[in-house]
Design an enzyme around this catalytic site. Structure first.
Site, PDB file in Angstrom:
ATOM      1  N   HIS A 270      41.907  45.165  45.514  1.00 28.12           N
ATOM      2  CA  HIS A 270      43.240  45.456  44.953  1.00 28.12           C
ATOM      3  C   HIS A 270      44.118  44.254  45.261  1.00 28.12           C
ATOM      4  O   HIS A 270      43.856  43.151  44.778  1.00 28.12           O
ATOM      5  CB  HIS A 270      43.728  46.773  45.554  1.00 28.12           C
ATOM      6  CG  HIS A 270      44.948  47.359  44.911  1.00 28.12           C
ATOM      7  ND1 HIS A 270      45.481  46.890  43.745  1.00 28.12           N
ATOM      8  CD2 HIS A 270      45.740  48.407  45.287  1.00 28.12           C
ATOM      9  CE1 HIS A 270      46.550  47.606  43.431  1.00 28.12           C
ATOM     10  NE2 HIS A 270      46.727  48.531  44.357  1.00 28.12           N
ATOM     11  N   HIS A 309      39.315  43.813  35.446  1.00 30.08           N
ATOM     12  CA  HIS A 309      40.362  44.778  35.753  1.00 30.08           C
ATOM     13  C   HIS A 309      39.918  46.138  35.263  1.00 30.08           C
ATOM     14  O   HIS A 309      39.263  46.236  34.229  1.00 30.08           O
ATOM     15  CB  HIS A 309      41.678  44.374  35.077  1.00 30.08           C
ATOM     16  CG  HIS A 309      42.860  45.045  35.677  1.00 30.08           C
ATOM     17  ND1 HIS A 309      43.244  46.308  35.312  1.00 30.08           N
ATOM     18  CD2 HIS A 309      43.711  44.645  36.641  1.00 30.08           C
ATOM     19  CE1 HIS A 309      44.295  46.647  36.023  1.00 30.08           C
ATOM     20  NE2 HIS A 309      44.602  45.662  36.838  1.00 30.08           N
ATOM     21  N   ASP A 365      45.887  38.166  39.746  1.00 25.47           N
ATOM     22  CA  ASP A 365      45.634  37.474  41.010  1.00 25.47           C
ATOM     23  C   ASP A 365      44.964  36.123  40.855  1.00 25.47           C
ATOM     24  O   ASP A 365      44.830  35.391  41.833  1.00 25.47           O
ATOM     25  CB  ASP A 365      44.766  38.351  41.912  1.00 25.47           C
ATOM     26  CG  ASP A 365      45.555  39.500  42.482  1.00 25.47           C
ATOM     27  OD1 ASP A 365      46.753  39.294  42.731  1.00 25.47           O
ATOM     28  OD2 ASP A 365      44.993  40.586  42.656  1.00 25.47           O
TER      29      ASP A 365
END
Ligand code: ACO
Length: 432
Positions: A270, A309, A365
């Site tokens: 995460h 994702h 990210d």
């Protein structure tokens, strides 16, 4: 396609019986499925869904995502427009209150948040008690949880004005706690908030101020950080928000619920992913090493961190905005040499059948770590930045939860696979 009836007919082949199950908003109620039984005294049919891949846990009016099209909207507003033209505190207001503020509402909101940035001195000494090398996320999680002991009235979650002040406190204090955890690792004195600065500028001041009278960060860096906070502000029922909601469903105070969210965010799948991305880029080190690395990923040795994702099966819209923010930051700080590795890695992966077939694209990210590093943040601090940005989202979701009459304590079912009705033999007999 037009639907004749909004219902599903299910035939249970064990009994031959048919059931009509209503369809609402593209979902069926798990409770309706539970009425399907072989016999009255048997448990009803249940749905098995590890990781909640296809299970809606709530009705929500906060964030909309279309993962196939790469769309993200907060309260109906596209993320691209908010990132370009809004501020983090305005977005926080939007998420928490449901609509954009008037000028007076905005000024009052900013004033309230600015004047709640200080923490009780005991919070400071509590944080000083951590080991010198404590991970800042552990410190943040513990100190946010500890706030529940400083504000015991926060347990009164049914009073709207009480909820409102805790929301303001948490958004206001999160950068202070984050900055204390940063200074702690460096053995530097904690810096108190400067209420003359904007939210992001004050945060930078608490992180980097030394002996100067006033810390004045570069406005371009302030803007980039503010944009990063906006991009992280909410993301519907992600793992940490689900944790906030699950813990919040027990009607505990919001500090305890958000602290659980911080714990979930800490995990490498995460919020911990950007830290993992940077370590991965450092390990690859050079563009010439990328083909061997990609082969290893395809052979299942490891994951390409920052790719893939649960929801986006297209380019994560936040990654696109971050890529642009990275350029703005690098204008000030100089280019991060790992950028070349990241760009080449993206190029190769986006053209490789393994990634194309699985619809793996860069997520938020993939580039954020490069910006954070250019801003002089160590990798273990990246997730703290994510947590500060996500706080208004967690709180908006918590507010929605506690006012939703349909919500109950979160308590999933299981399929029991263990032994039954064994006879217990006391230890002294078993070990004899
Ligand atoms: N690198 C290589 N292969 C991958 C990756 C990756 N980053 N992500 C998924 N895959 C593969 C899986 O091995 C699987 O392959 P298979 O069908 O051959 O078994 C397939 O793609 C589907 O992946 P799942 O793990 O089933 O997808 P899921 O939706 O459960 O996981 C997740 C999503 C956890 C984000 C995953 O893509 C991942 O681990 N990515 C790397 C970590 C990361 O960047 N996390 C940040 C997410 S964004 C955020 O939290 C802010």
């Amino acid at each position: 396609m037009t639907y004749v009836t909004d219902s599903l007919t299910v035939r249970d082949n064990r009994t031959g019986q048919e059931y009509d199950v209503p369809i609402t908003d593209g979902t069926i109620r798990a409770g309706d499925i539970g009425q399907i039984k072989v016999a009255d005294d048997e448990p009803g049919l249940a749905v098995y869904d590890p990781g909640f891949l296809n299970t809606a846990s709530c009705r929500s009016a906060i964030t909309f995502i279309d993962g196939d099209k790469g769309i993200l909207e907060y309260r109906g507003y596209p993320i691209e427009q908010l990132a370009e033209n809004s501020t983090f505190l305005e977005v926080a207001y939007l998420l928490v209150h449901g609509s954009l503020p008037t000028k007076d509402e905005y000024d009052q909101w900013v004033h309230n948040i600015t004047y709640h940035t200080f923490v009780h001195e005991n919070v400071k000494s509590f944080m000083e008690g951590f080991r010198y090398d404590a991970h800042p996320m552990g410190m943040l999680m513990a100190s946010v949880g500890a706030l529940s002991t400083f504000y015991p009235e926060s347990r009164n979650i049914s009073a709207a004005d009480n909820r409102a002040i805790q929301v303001i406190r948490m958004i206001a204090k999160m950068p202070t706690l984050g900055a204390f955890s940063f200074r702690h690792a460096q053995g530097k004195p904690y810096v108190y908030p400067d209420n003359e600065l904007s939210y992001a500028a004050n945060f930078l001041s608490m992180l980097f101020k030394m002996s100067e009278m006033k810390y004045e960060p570069d406005e371009r860096l302030v803007k980039a950080l503010d944009t990063l906070f906006i991009l992280h502000a909410d993301h519907e029922q992600n793992a940490s928000t689900n944790a906030v909601r699950a813990v919040g469903s027990t009607q505990v105070d919001p500090y305890s619920a958000v602290s659980a969210g911080i714990g979930a965010l800490f995990g490498p799948l995460h919020g911990g992913a950007n830290e993992a991305v940077l370590r991965m880029l450092r390990r690859i080190g050079n563009v010439s090493e990328i083909p061997a690395f990609i082969e290893g990923v395809k052979n299942g040795n490891e994951k390409l961190m920052g790719f893939g994702h649960r929801v986006y099966k297209n380019y994560d819209p936040r990654a696109r905005i971050i890529k642009k923010a990275a350029d703005d930051v690098f204008d000030v700080t100089g280019v991060n040499p790992l950028l070349a590795v990241a760009l080449e890695l993206e190029k190769i992966a986006l053209n490789d059948e393994y990634f194309v077939k699985r619809r793996l694209y860069p997520n938020v990210d993939f580039y954020s770590g490069l910006i954070y590093e250019a801003l002089q943040f160590p990798p273990e601090f990246f997730t703290v930045l994510f947590a500060i940005g996500r706080t208004p989202g967690w709180l908006a979701q918590w507010l929605e939860l506690v006012q939703d009459k349909e919500q109950k304590i979160a308590r999933p079912k299981q399929i029991y696979t263990g032994d039954r009705t064994l006879d217990f033999t006391p230890a002294e007999e078993r070990w004899a």
